[in-house]
Design a protein around this motif. Structure first.
Motif, PDB file in Angstrom:
ATOM      1  N   ARG A   1       0.845  -1.191   0.000  1.00  0.00           N
ATOM      2  CA  ARG A   1       0.000   0.000   0.000  1.00  0.00           C
ATOM      3  C   ARG A   1       0.884   1.247   0.000  1.00  0.00           C
ATOM      4  O   ARG A   1       1.965   1.256   0.557  1.00  0.00           O
ATOM      5  CB  ARG A   1      -0.914   0.003   1.229  1.00  0.00           C
ATOM      6  N   TRP A   2       0.374   2.296  -0.621  1.00  0.00           N
ATOM      7  CA  TRP A   2       1.108   3.549  -0.730  1.00  0.00           C
ATOM      8  C   TRP A   2       0.417   4.610   0.118  1.00  0.00           C
ATOM      9  O   TRP A   2      -0.810   4.769   0.075  1.00  0.00           O
ATOM     10  CB  TRP A   2       1.181   4.030  -2.183  1.00  0.00           C
ATOM     11  N   HIS A   3       1.219   5.341   0.888  1.00  0.00           N
ATOM     12  CA  HIS A   3       0.705   6.408   1.738  1.00  0.00           C
ATOM     13  C   HIS A   3       1.371   7.714   1.322  1.00  0.00           C
ATOM     14  O   HIS A   3       2.588   7.775   1.188  1.00  0.00           O
ATOM     15  CB  HIS A   3       1.004   6.123   3.215  1.00  0.00           C
ATOM     16  N   GLU A   4       0.567   8.738   1.154  1.00  0.00           N
ATOM     17  CA  GLU A   4       1.100  10.039   0.756  1.00  0.00           C
ATOM     18  C   GLU A   4       1.620  10.771   1.986  1.00  0.00           C
ATOM     19  O   GLU A   4       0.918  10.948   2.974  1.00  0.00           O
ATOM     20  CB  GLU A   4       0.036  10.865   0.050  1.00  0.00           C
ATOM     21  N   LYS A   5       2.889  11.198   1.927  1.00  0.00           N
ATOM     22  CA  LYS A   5       3.533  11.933   3.014  1.00  0.00           C
ATOM     23  C   LYS A   5       4.156  13.206   2.439  1.00  0.00           C
ATOM     24  O   LYS A   5       4.435  13.315   1.236  1.00  0.00           O
ATOM     25  CB  LYS A   5       4.638  11.098   3.689  1.00  0.00           C
ATOM     26  N   TRP A   6       4.422  14.137   3.358  1.00  0.00           N
ATOM     27  CA  TRP A   6       5.118  15.383   2.969  1.00  0.00           C
ATOM     28  C   TRP A   6       6.585  15.256   3.380  1.00  0.00           C
ATOM     29  O   TRP A   6       6.901  15.143   4.552  1.00  0.00           O
ATOM     30  CB  TRP A   6       4.485  16.585   3.660  1.00  0.00           C
ATOM     31  N   PHE A   7       7.501  15.249   2.397  1.00  0.00           N
ATOM     32  CA  PHE A   7       8.915  15.006   2.634  1.00  0.00           C
ATOM     33  C   PHE A   7       9.683  16.321   2.592  1.00  0.00           C
ATOM     34  O   PHE A   7       9.314  17.267   1.862  1.00  0.00           O
ATOM     35  CB  PHE A   7       9.491  14.060   1.579  1.00  0.00           C
ATOM     36  N   ALA A   8      10.778  16.367   3.399  1.00  0.00           N
ATOM     37  CA  ALA A   8      11.685  17.528   3.418  1.00  0.00           C
ATOM     38  C   ALA A   8      13.118  17.007   3.550  1.00  0.00           C
ATOM     39  O   ALA A   8      13.429  16.240   4.458  1.00  0.00           O
ATOM     40  CB  ALA A   8      11.347  18.475   4.569  1.00  0.00           C
ATOM     41  N   LEU A   9      14.009  17.432   2.630  1.00  0.00           N
ATOM     42  CA  LEU A   9      15.407  16.997   2.615  1.00  0.00           C
ATOM     43  C   LEU A   9      16.282  18.131   3.147  1.00  0.00           C
ATOM     44  O   LEU A   9      16.258  19.247   2.617  1.00  0.00           O
ATOM     45  CB  LEU A   9      15.848  16.632   1.194  1.00  0.00           C
ATOM     46  N   TYR A  10      17.048  17.847   4.201  1.00  0.00           N
ATOM     47  CA  TYR A  10      17.969  18.837   4.792  1.00  0.00           C
ATOM     48  C   TYR A  10      19.353  18.202   4.928  1.00  0.00           C
ATOM     49  O   TYR A  10      19.518  17.248   5.687  1.00  0.00           O
ATOM     50  CB  TYR A  10      17.466  19.294   6.159  1.00  0.00           C
ATOM     51  N   GLN A  11      20.337  18.725   4.120  1.00  0.00           N
ATOM     52  CA  GLN A  11      21.697  18.167   4.096  1.00  0.00           C
ATOM     53  C   GLN A  11      21.624  16.682   3.722  1.00  0.00           C
ATOM     54  O   GLN A  11      21.206  16.348   2.628  1.00  0.00           O
ATOM     55  CB  GLN A  11      22.405  18.416   5.424  1.00  0.00           C
TER      56      GLN A  11
END
Length: 505
Positions: free
Chosen positions: A38-48
């Motif tokens: 199953r796929w779940h939509e998330k909010w991603f943030a990349l720092y370094q």
């Protein structure tokens, strides 16, 4: 027994806050669940090199985080779809962009992600590829080397500016002197005018006689100067000056060749191997690259500056002044001490790295470059070893053809003495370093260890065969109540000593 690793949650929340505000890449992605497909939509943030994901864009607390150091990212095909459901929904799923993050450490499952648009997926993959602290360190090292090079150029330009300022001041003084001479000549000319007026009224025969006399005086003067010039050309001083100039020209050609060899060493071997060490499957690590090449890149920058100075001096030929160039070069030649002291060790590291087939194959490709002219990497690593002795020999020949009253005599003698002193120091350091390495190698051969060999006062003498066994002789220079200047004989597991090296044991 502790079964988990503790971490400071406050620091993690602080990094998550920075990622939400200043992250390299932010946006919605679908994350595949670990338990089911199953796929779940998330909010991603990349720092370094840390990837956070939140339940929503307004969430203040992250739902999880991943450390991306040493990971790789690759695109994956879309999973097969069943025929169930509307055709429009199946087409939308097929257009989505799927990619997987593979972690470099064991025990961590791959992270499967997808996004709605292909362009956004490529941007995410590129951002994850660049999320490496090791790449930042390499870039910082390259920038630091460029900064050192620029600082050296600035210092050289400052010295050249001061020299030009002094020259301008001398020229201004000379101009004032010439002006005063012109004024004096004009006054003399004013006083001589009545005499010239009287000359114009002289008899024509007397004028002819004076013309003949003037012609004869000119002819005698030219003949005398011709004799003086020919005598000077054949004199020992002129011969010394010709030889001196020839030595300088040869020195410039040798420096040009040396700079070219350093350029091949740095650009043909060092920098490509540095890039290979940063690849996914490196045939060599960065520590070995640094151990093999040492500070050869800094040496190249130094000699490029010196070579430019030599070429600038040739533009002022036949007035060749070199002492000020050696005054600039001498304080910087201490960088050779590290290279010469660790040269033997760098060759050992290179020999060990050649045991790796991938590295050996890659090195042969670099050596096949036409610029190398069939020379191996060991040959290029050996060139800096002979540069200081070459300078000493060149200065010795230059002084042999420089008169004692020459303006550069004392400066050249000072440069030669400093180079000889530096050569002796480097020779002693190489001897001490090699002696310590040999003693440590002997200590490793002894199964139970030998604390005596860890003393730096030991001197390695020789190693050879004695009665069908390997024997190593180490001389101990210290004196004590029990032993005075004794010699160790290491033969197999036994340790024997005697007061003299030639005593039978």
């Amino acid at each position: 027994m502790q079964k988990s690793v503790r971490y400071n949650e406050g620091h993690a929340l602080y990094l998550a806050m920075l990622a939400r505000k200043e992250g390299t890449k932010r946006g919605f992605l679908s994350k595949k669940a670990a338990e089911a497909s199953r796929w779940h939509e998330k909010w991603f943030a990349l720092y370094q090199n840390v990837l956070f994901y939140f339940e929503g864009e307004q969430s203040g607390r992250p739902a999880g985080m991943y450390l991306l150091e040493g990971c790789s990212c690759e695109r994956t095909p879309a999973p097969p779809r069943t025929n169930a459901g509307p055709a429009g929904a199946r087409d939308a799923l097929d257009k989505q962009y799927y990619f997987t993050v593979l972690f470099g450490h064991d025990g961590q499952k791959p992270l499967e992600l997808r996004c709605e648009e292909e362009q956004a997926g490529k941007e995410w993959m590129e951002a994850i590829h660049q999320a490496s602290y090791a790449d930042i360190l390499i870039e910082r090292e390259v920038l630091m080397q460029k900064y050192i090079h620029l600082v050296q150029i600035v210092e050289t330009e400052k010295i050249a500016t001061n020299q030009l300022r002094h020259q301008l001041e001398d020229q201004d003084t000379e101009i004032e002197r010439l002006k005063s001479e012109i004024v004096a000549l004009n006054k003399t000319k004013e006083r001589m005018r009545p005499y010239h007026v009287h000359q114009e009224e002289e008899d024509p025969d007397i004028k002819k006689i004076k013309k003949v006399q003037s012609f004869m005086r000119g002819w005698l003067c030219r003949r005398k100067w011709k004799t003086i010039v020919q005598d000077y050309i054949c004199s020992p001083h002129a011969e010394s000056m010709r030889k001196r100039n020839q030595i300088v020209f040869t020195m410039v050609e040798a420096e040009t060749e040396y700079v070219h060899q350093l350029y091949i060493l740095v650009n043909g071997f060092l920098r490509p191997l540095r890039m290979a060490a940063s690849s996914k499957k490196p045939p060599i690590n960065h520590d070995d690259v640094s151990s093999i090449f040492l500070n050869s890149e800094t040496i190249m920058f130094l000699h490029e500056i010196f070579h430019q100075g030599l070429k600038a001096r040739l533009a002022n030929w036949p007035t060749l002044v070199l002492a000020d160039l050696f005054d600039i070069l001498l304080p910087m030649l201490n960088i050779y001490q590290e290279f010469v002291r660790n040269h033997q060790y760098s060759l050992q590291v290179l020999a060990n790295c050649k045991q790796n087939r991938d590295f050996d194959k890659l090195l042969k490709q670099y050596e096949a470059n036409p610029a190398c002219e069939g020379r191996m990497l060991e040959t290029f690593l050996t060139y800096p070893m002979f540069q200081i002795p070459r300078y000493i020999i060149t200065l010795h020949e230059l002084l042999a053809h420089t008169p004692h009253e020459h303006v550069e005599r004392k400066s050249l003698e000072f440069a030669k003495s400093k180079l000889e002193e530096l050569s002796r120091v480097m020779h002693d350091e190489v001897s001490d370093t090699e002696n310590i390495r040999k003693n440590l190698a002997i200590e490793r051969m002894i199964v139970e260890g030998c604390d005596i060999l860890l003393d730096t006062s030991q001197t390695f003498i020789r190693q050879g065969a004695m009665k069908n066994s390997n024997t190593i002789i180490v001389n101990h220079g210290c004196h004590s109540k029990s032993h005075s200047g004794w010699t160790l004989l290491l033969s197999g597991p036994d340790i024997l000593y005697s007061s003299k090296e030639d005593r039978s044991v």
